[in-house]
Each structure stands twice: as C-alpha cells, then as structure tokens.
Design a protein around this motif. Structure first.
Motif, PDB file in Angstrom:
ATOM      1  N   ARG B  45      20.362  18.661  60.270  1.00  0.00           N
ATOM      2  CA  ARG B  45      19.412  19.983  60.524  1.00  0.00           C
ATOM      3  C   ARG B  45      18.140  19.400  61.188  1.00  0.00           C
ATOM      4  O   ARG B  45      17.343  19.960  62.148  1.00  0.00           O
ATOM      5  CB  ARG B  45      18.986  20.631  59.213  1.00  0.00           C
ATOM      6  CG  ARG B  45      20.198  21.646  58.981  1.00  0.00           C
ATOM      7  CD  ARG B  45      19.790  22.350  57.667  1.00  0.00           C
ATOM      8  NE  ARG B  45      20.817  23.290  57.555  1.00  0.00           N
ATOM      9  CZ  ARG B  45      20.900  23.902  56.420  1.00  0.00           C
ATOM     10  NH1 ARG B  45      20.241  23.956  55.496  1.00  0.00           N
ATOM     11  NH2 ARG B  45      21.994  25.084  56.354  1.00  0.00           N
ATOM     12  N   THR B  48      18.915  18.234  64.853  1.00  0.00           N
ATOM     13  CA  THR B  48      18.982  19.170  65.733  1.00  0.00           C
ATOM     14  C   THR B  48      17.928  20.225  65.793  1.00  0.00           C
ATOM     15  O   THR B  48      17.985  21.522  66.201  1.00  0.00           O
ATOM     16  CB  THR B  48      20.341  20.112  65.081  1.00  0.00           C
ATOM     17  OG1 THR B  48      20.172  20.603  63.908  1.00  0.00           O
ATOM     18  CG2 THR B  48      21.751  19.343  65.313  1.00  0.00           C
ATOM     19  N   CYS B  49      16.705  19.768  65.379  1.00  0.00           N
ATOM     20  CA  CYS B  49      15.735  20.536  65.468  1.00  0.00           C
ATOM     21  C   CYS B  49      15.517  21.790  64.781  1.00  0.00           C
ATOM     22  O   CYS B  49      14.892  22.742  64.923  1.00  0.00           O
ATOM     23  CB  CYS B  49      15.215  20.824  66.782  1.00  0.00           C
ATOM     24  SG  CYS B  49      15.351  19.260  67.831  1.00  0.00           S
ATOM     25  N   PHE B  50      16.313  21.880  63.721  1.00  0.00           N
ATOM     26  CA  PHE B  50      16.311  23.248  62.907  1.00  0.00           C
ATOM     27  C   PHE B  50      15.294  23.231  61.844  1.00  0.00           C
ATOM     28  O   PHE B  50      14.619  24.371  61.585  1.00  0.00           O
ATOM     29  CB  PHE B  50      17.749  23.559  62.108  1.00  0.00           C
ATOM     30  CG  PHE B  50      17.768  24.840  61.340  1.00  0.00           C
ATOM     31  CD1 PHE B  50      17.459  26.014  62.227  1.00  0.00           C
ATOM     32  CD2 PHE B  50      17.850  24.590  60.054  1.00  0.00           C
ATOM     33  CE1 PHE B  50      17.532  27.150  61.604  1.00  0.00           C
ATOM     34  CE2 PHE B  50      17.917  25.978  59.331  1.00  0.00           C
ATOM     35  CZ  PHE B  50      17.861  26.903  60.083  1.00  0.00           C
ATOM     36  N   MET B  51      14.927  22.022  61.187  1.00  0.00           N
ATOM     37  CA  MET B  51      13.755  21.935  60.675  1.00  0.00           C
ATOM     38  C   MET B  51      13.061  20.603  60.709  1.00  0.00           C
ATOM     39  O   MET B  51      13.837  19.693  61.066  1.00  0.00           O
ATOM     40  CB  MET B  51      14.054  22.373  59.165  1.00  0.00           C
ATOM     41  CG  MET B  51      15.360  21.421  58.571  1.00  0.00           C
ATOM     42  SD  MET B  51      15.553  21.928  56.814  1.00  0.00           S
ATOM     43  CE  MET B  51      16.433  20.883  56.304  1.00  0.00           C
ATOM     44  N   LYS B  73      17.553  20.003  72.282  1.00  0.00           N
ATOM     45  CA  LYS B  73      18.613  20.714  71.875  1.00  0.00           C
ATOM     46  C   LYS B  73      19.532  20.967  73.174  1.00  0.00           C
ATOM     47  O   LYS B  73      20.713  21.179  72.852  1.00  0.00           O
ATOM     48  CB  LYS B  73      17.820  22.225  71.621  1.00  0.00           C
ATOM     49  CG  LYS B  73      17.175  22.229  70.263  1.00  0.00           C
ATOM     50  CD  LYS B  73      16.966  23.568  69.641  1.00  0.00           C
ATOM     51  CE  LYS B  73      15.493  23.854  70.024  1.00  0.00           C
ATOM     52  NZ  LYS B  73      15.150  25.082  69.540  1.00  0.00           N
ATOM     53  N   TYR B  78      26.101  21.468  68.432  1.00  0.00           N
ATOM     54  CA  TYR B  78      25.876  21.369  66.923  1.00  0.00           C
ATOM     55  C   TYR B  78      27.044  22.177  66.326  1.00  0.00           C
ATOM     56  O   TYR B  78      27.155  23.291  66.953  1.00  0.00           O
ATOM     57  CB  TYR B  78      24.597  21.418  66.529  1.00  0.00           C
ATOM     58  CG  TYR B  78      24.423  21.540  65.165  1.00  0.00           C
ATOM     59  CD1 TYR B  78      25.062  20.547  64.344  1.00  0.00           C
ATOM     60  CD2 TYR B  78      23.606  22.596  64.465  1.00  0.00           C
ATOM     61  CE1 TYR B  78      24.812  20.511  62.915  1.00  0.00           C
ATOM     62  CE2 TYR B  78      23.140  22.589  63.110  1.00  0.00           C
ATOM     63  CZ  TYR B  78      23.864  21.595  62.275  1.00  0.00           C
ATOM     64  OH  TYR B  78      23.542  21.602  60.941  1.00  0.00           O
ATOM     65  N   PRO B  80      27.457  23.560  62.876  1.00  0.00           N
ATOM     66  CA  PRO B  80      26.917  23.595  61.310  1.00  0.00           C
ATOM     67  C   PRO B  80      28.054  23.681  60.362  1.00  0.00           C
ATOM     68  O   PRO B  80      28.991  24.214  60.666  1.00  0.00           O
ATOM     69  CB  PRO B  80      25.979  24.820  61.453  1.00  0.00           C
ATOM     70  CG  PRO B  80      25.739  25.299  62.858  1.00  0.00           C
ATOM     71  CD  PRO B  80      27.034  24.805  63.467  1.00  0.00           C
ATOM     72  N   PRO B  84      28.422  29.068  60.648  1.00  0.00           N
ATOM     73  CA  PRO B  84      28.251  30.449  60.893  1.00  0.00           C
ATOM     74  C   PRO B  84      28.503  31.022  62.262  1.00  0.00           C
ATOM     75  O   PRO B  84      28.193  30.470  63.356  1.00  0.00           O
ATOM     76  CB  PRO B  84      26.646  30.589  60.574  1.00  0.00           C
ATOM     77  CG  PRO B  84      26.285  29.057  61.039  1.00  0.00           C
ATOM     78  CD  PRO B  84      27.535  28.129  60.599  1.00  0.00           C
ATOM     79  N   LEU B  85      29.023  32.286  62.360  1.00  0.00           N
ATOM     80  CA  LEU B  85      29.274  32.867  63.737  1.00  0.00           C
ATOM     81  C   LEU B  85      28.962  34.238  63.631  1.00  0.00           C
ATOM     82  O   LEU B  85      28.814  34.983  62.879  1.00  0.00           O
ATOM     83  CB  LEU B  85      30.786  32.894  64.122  1.00  0.00           C
ATOM     84  CG  LEU B  85      31.492  31.401  64.107  1.00  0.00           C
ATOM     85  CD1 LEU B  85      32.914  31.480  64.444  1.00  0.00           C
ATOM     86  CD2 LEU B  85      30.823  30.521  65.159  1.00  0.00           C
ATOM     87  N   TYR B  86      28.637  34.957  64.952  1.00  0.00           N
ATOM     88  CA  TYR B  86      28.344  36.230  64.980  1.00  0.00           C
ATOM     89  C   TYR B  86      29.625  37.203  65.045  1.00  0.00           C
ATOM     90  O   TYR B  86      30.444  37.174  65.959  1.00  0.00           O
ATOM     91  CB  TYR B  86      27.778  36.750  66.346  1.00  0.00           C
ATOM     92  CG  TYR B  86      26.153  36.047  66.453  1.00  0.00           C
ATOM     93  CD1 TYR B  86      25.099  36.539  65.537  1.00  0.00           C
ATOM     94  CD2 TYR B  86      25.958  35.264  67.319  1.00  0.00           C
ATOM     95  CE1 TYR B  86      23.990  36.060  65.539  1.00  0.00           C
ATOM     96  CE2 TYR B  86      24.628  34.742  67.147  1.00  0.00           C
ATOM     97  CZ  TYR B  86      23.656  34.979  66.453  1.00  0.00           C
ATOM     98  OH  TYR B  86      22.352  34.565  66.585  1.00  0.00           O
ATOM     99  N   GLN B 145      31.649  26.400  71.111  1.00  0.00           N
ATOM    100  CA  GLN B 145      30.346  26.820  71.192  1.00  0.00           C
ATOM    101  C   GLN B 145      29.538  25.421  71.681  1.00  0.00           C
ATOM    102  O   GLN B 145      28.847  25.294  72.266  1.00  0.00           O
ATOM    103  CB  GLN B 145      29.769  27.542  70.066  1.00  0.00           C
ATOM    104  CG  GLN B 145      28.528  27.721  70.157  1.00  0.00           C
ATOM    105  CD  GLN B 145      27.447  26.636  69.562  1.00  0.00           C
ATOM    106  OE1 GLN B 145      26.792  26.430  70.099  1.00  0.00           O
ATOM    107  NE2 GLN B 145      28.297  26.234  68.487  1.00  0.00           N
TER     108      GLN B 145
END
Ligand SMILES: Nc1ncnc2c1ncn2[C@@H]1O[C@H](COP(=O)(O)OP(=O)(O)OP(=O)(O)O)[C@@H](O)[C@H]1O
Ligand SMILES: [Mg+2]
Lengths: 256, 314
Positions: B45, B48-51, B73, B78, B80, B84-86, B145
């Motif tokens: 994370r 990948t610049c998530f935090m 990015k 990435y 995860p 998680p997907l829409y 993706q």
C-alpha cells in the motif's frame, strides 16, 4: 482535471443503477406535491370567500400564499432527503475497499472529490427541476410572479450545494452509510434550528447564531430578495466543507 | 526499477513494518513472502501511494512516491488484496472507466480493453455485472484492470487465493508470460508459487526482512548440513551404530521400520562431500547392501518455517 468527467459519469450512473435516486425523487415529489395540493386548495377556498369580502382579497397573492410556504417547506424536506443522497459518496467505497483501487490509480484526490460532489449536485438539480412543474402548472390557471420563484430556486440551489458539501464531508469520515446519514441529518437539523435561541442569546451571540443559521439565509430568497451576504454564506459553507473533505481524504491515508 | 529504503510504518502506536529495504530490477519477479500480519499488504500500500510511510523512501521508475505520486501510479498496475471492484458495473464498463482514468487514448481504448480481456480470459463475461461473477472471475477482472495501460511495474497482492487449481495454473501462466517484460512484485503465502515464478524471494516476518535471495540459494545456502536418506540391507541396530561412527555424520535417525524389506535411515551430515563418500565406503566394506542414497533438499517451505519460527522464538 482530466479525470473529473469519468468519476462524474460513474457516480451519476451508480445513483440510478442503485435505485436510490429514483426513490428519493419519488418521496420528495410526493411530499412536495401534497404540500402544493393542500396549499392550492386552501388558497382557492380563500379566493372564493374573498368574492364576498373585498378586504380579504387585497392581501391575496398566489406567490405569497402558495409558493413562499412551499419553498420554505422544501428546505425542511431537503434536511431529510439530502443525507440519503450523500451518505454513500465515500462511505460505500471505504466499506467495500474500492477506494484503494481508485486512489492507487493515477488520479488526484481533488478530482475524485469534485467528481462525486458534482454528480450528487446533478442528481439534486434534476430533483429541483422536477418541482418546477408545480409553478409551471400554476401559470395555466393563475399568474404567479416569476421573481420570487426564481430567487427561491436560486436559494434552494445554494442551500442544496451547502447541504451536499456537509454530507460529503461526513461521508468521508466514516465507512458506515447509516452513521453518515444520521450525522449529516443531525448537523443539517442543527443548522436549521440554531437561530431559534437567537432572540434570548444576547446581542453578540444572537447575531452570530442568526448568521450561522441556514434558515435565516434562506428566508430572503423565499421573499424574492437576493442578498450577496446570503449567497456568500452558502458558498462559504460549501467550499469550507469540501476543503475539509479533501483534508480528511489525505489524513485518512496518513493514519491508514 | 523499485527502490525501497528504510521503510517504517506505524498504525498509531503499533508497528506494522520496520526498516524494510529492498530493490527490484527491471524485468525481475520478486516474491514477497510472509506469514499473516507480517506487513506485506502494508508495504504494498505504501508502494502504490495508497498511504504514506512513517519513515523511509520509495522510488518507483525513478519517481518518489511522496513527491510525485501521480507519476508513480501511472507506472504501477496494482491488484489489491481481496480484489475490491465496483460490483454495480459491467466488466466492460468497469474496464472502460479505469482505462479512461489511466489515460488510455480514446482511439485505442476499445482495442486495448479487448486485448486485456482476452489475456485474462474474461472476454465471454464482458456484459455481465461484476456482482454476478464468481470469485475467480473477479480476480481476473482485477488483474485485467491492473494491465490496462500496460504499466512497467505490476504489484499483485495474493493473486491466486480463492481460485480453483485450474484457474491458479492459468493465472500463474499469465504472470509467467508477463515476467521478463514487466517488473513484478508477488505477495503470497503459497510457496510453490514463489519457487515457480520468482527469480528472487524476500521473506518478511513481524515487519522486518529476515531473508532475501534466490529460491535456490535460500533452500541450499541457508542449510548448515545436508540431509541424506539411506536404504541399507543389514542388521538394523548394527547398521545404525556404524553409521554414527562415520566422520562427518551429525545425527542418525532410523525411519519407522518397514513391514518387510530393508531399513531406511535419515542422516544429517556436514556439507562436505567426504562424509558421503565415507558412508558409501563403510557400507560396502561391511558387506551390507546399499540400496539407496540421496540427499534431501530443504523445501522453501522448510526454510520459511525455520526463519519465521526462529524469529518468533527470539
Ligand atoms: N488499517 C490498519 N489499522 C491498524 N493496524 C493495521 C491496519 N492494517 C494492518 N494493520 C496491522 O499491521 C500489521 C501488518 O498487516 P498487513 O495487512 O500488512 O499484513 P499482511 O502481511 O498483508 O497479512 P496477510 O498475509 O494476512 O494479508 C498487522 O499486525 C495488522 O494488524
Ligand atoms: Mg495482506
């Protein structure tokens, strides 16, 4: 701002695929329609009575008598409806984890925020346009004044913009949609009633409370008066909340 | 391609990772191994610049994750953990959304989406809602993706958990095809996967790196002794006693006696070849029958368990 549009389109689509937008439209129009119907009915009874009583006829005006209370009531109904539109904006993505997917793609926080905000505003705008059917219908049988009605819509637009900004902020602070809706509703209600104690809160506090109140600023619009002070109040509130949301998105990431 | 230096992350007061340092070269596949809660996802994370990290620096494709996250990015695909997907979008709609965000040119977008869909084996579910897909297909959509803008770096957090064996093989095939052209970090608990796919392994435990090497070096280099399996025809007790006397033999363990036939012995001997030569000579001299002698390689799993448990004990 290259990514504003994809976010906007995606958010708008999800308002309509999850039927939340339709449900809110339905409820809102039913309630507003009912208020309009009872307002018009009462007004027509008064009009008949005024045929025998010329004194009564003098104060009779469809804009003042029907539309001003209608728009004031719409403000109150928005208190209840707006949290339903804003609660999912960030809370849902945080709950499902898709926020991780979104924010690790080449996109800026501000693009995400504005895309989501604009989508919610668009949904709200359509809702307002639907209520324009009521004055449009009235022009068939009477002649309401355009000025106060247009200024009321401007007021509702600004009021809604600030409500949505508050809802967006709250939604970014939790991953539970119910909490987001409940807290947003609480804050909006507080902003609505905060002026009630203005009369006995002393001169300084009283003015402050009046100034903070979302109701007080809306009164002028409903009367047909567009005061820059009121416009600035709503714009300030919106920008301030959006700014805090941006900060909250960043700080969320600091804390993990 | 990826340089990580002194990475430390605290969640409030609790430490997730401490002083993690490693680098990945262009075209390399790095296996990121560690038990549950060791900080793999946390590290990914941050990459990948998530935090942001509490301390330390990360550079991906020459860009610093703190100063230039947007460029970083753009260079990373990435997947995860938990994918998680829409779920309210169709597969094609979902991929189109991310293709737009990743800046895939409008003219080539459709062709590119078709290409990754074919690559990941999701072309026949393009118009299905993601909520209606099975776990395996969701995983593939997530992977598709990540590949959309053909990024030079791929970060995959447990890409094969929850898949059936056939799908696991397919995903591994895909990763193998991508390796060489792309730099890949593969987080996993599945050790054979690492042995199969990764040129280098990094083992992390309780937030710190405990080993880093090629899978081969890890399995041979870390051993201080060889394990040898022997099958000898002869009187069991006598054989065992004589085996222990051979120089270089550290330990002898008689395997559970078979119902019939010759006895087996597991020996631990020092690393020189002398011990093995001496063993063979001794058995032949005594007139016993040497039926089998082979060295047992430690599996990566053994190394992993060894590293992780000693760390836990200490
Ligand atoms: N959001 C969070 N807030 C607080 N602590 C967290 C958070 N995420 C992870 N942790 C803690 O950080 C440590 C490392 O977690 P991490 O998810 O990186 O492990 P992992 O190696 O990915 O494990 P797994 O193999 O189970 O996926 C754990 O002790 C975990 O409890
Ligand atoms: Mg993990």
């Amino acid at each position: 701002m290259r990514n504003f549009l994809p976010i906007f389109k995606k958010e708008l689509a999800s308002y309509f695929t999850s039927p939340i937008a339709y449900i809110v439209y339905c409820m809102f129009l039913i309630i507003v329609g009912y208020l309009f119907y009872s307002g018009i009915s009462f007004f027509s009874i008064l009009s008949f009575q005024s045929l025998n009583n010329p004194n009564l006829a003098q104060g009779l005006n469809v804009t003042e008598g029907v539309f001003r209370p209608l728009y004031l009531n719409m403000g109150v109904i928005l208190l209840l409806m707006m949290p339903l539109l804003t609660m999912r904006l960030f809370a849902e993505e945080k709950k499902s984890g898709t926020i991780e997917l979104l924010l690790t793609n080449p996109i800026r926080d501000v693009e995400v925020l504005l895309g989501k905000y604009a989508a919610c505003m668009a949904v709200y705008l359509v809702m307002l346009l639907l209520t324009a059917l009521f004055p449009a219908f009235t022009t068939l049988v009477g002649s309401p004044e355009a000025g106060p009605i247009l200024s009321s819509y401007l007021g509702l637009l600004l009021l809604g913009a600030s409500f949505i900004a508050i809802g967006t902020l709250v939604s970014s602070l939790t991953e539970n949609q119910i909490i987001a809706a409940a807290v947003t509703f609480g804050i909006l209600l507080l902003l609505w009633v905060i002026s009630w104690s203005a009369s006995f809160a002393g001169p300084t506090w009283g003015t402050l409370l009046l100034h903070l109140s979302a109701t007080e600023h809306f009164q002028n619009f409903a009367k047909g008066v567009v005061d820059t002070q009121d416009v600035i109040y709503y714009l300030n509130l919106s920008v301030f909340c959006l700014f805090l949301t941006l900060r909250s998105l960043e700080s969320k990431r600091w804390r993990g | 391609m990826i340089e990580v230096e002194g990475l430390t992350k605290y969640y409030g007061p609790s430490r997730a990772i401490e002083n993690v340092t490693f680098s990945v070269n262009r075209g390399e596949v790095l296996g990121f191994l560690g038990p549950n809660g060791s900080g793999k996802t946390t590290t990914m994370r941050i990459l990948t610049c998530f935090m942001p990290a509490t301390r330390g620096s990360v550079r991906v494709a020459g860009h610093d994750v703190f100063r230039n996250p947007l460029e970083v990015k753009k260079n990373i695909g990435y997947l995860p953990e938990n994918v998680p997907l829409y779920t309210d979008m169709t597969v094609r709609g979902f991929l189109n959304f991310f293709a737009e965000i990743k800046g895939v040119e409008k003219g080539t977008r459709k062709a590119r989406i078709d290409e990754v869909m074919a690559n990941c084996g999701v072309e026949d579910v393009g118009d299905k809602l993601i909520s209606k897909l099975s776990k395996g297909y969701r995983q593939r959509v997530g992977l598709a993706q990540a590949l959309l803008n053909n990024p030079p770096v791929l970060i995959l957090d447990e890409p094969t958990t929850g898949l059936d064996p056939r799908q696991i093989i397919e995903i591994r095939e895909l990763i193998r095809r991508l390796s060489g052209e792309k730099t890949v970090i593969l987080c996993t608990h599945i050790l054979p996967e690492v042995e199969m796919l990764c040129g280098r392994v990094l083992i992390i435990n309780e937030g710190t790196v405990v080993a880093e090497d090629t899978p081969e070096n890890l399995t041979t280099g870390l051993q201080r002794s060889h394990r040898i399996h022997l099958q000898v025809e002869g009187p069991a007790a006598e054989v065992a006693a004589s085996l222990e006397e051979v120089p270089g033999v550290l330990r002898v363990k008689q395997s559970s006696p078979p119902s019939s036939g010759p006895h087996s012995y597991d020996l631990e001997v020092d690393k020189s070849d002398e011990a093995r030569k001496a063993l063979a000579r001794m058995i032949v001299n005594r007139g016993w029958g040497l039926l089998e002698m082979r060295t047992i390689d430690l599996s990566l799993e053994d190394v992993f368990v060894k590293l992780v448990t000693t760390e836990n004990g200490g």
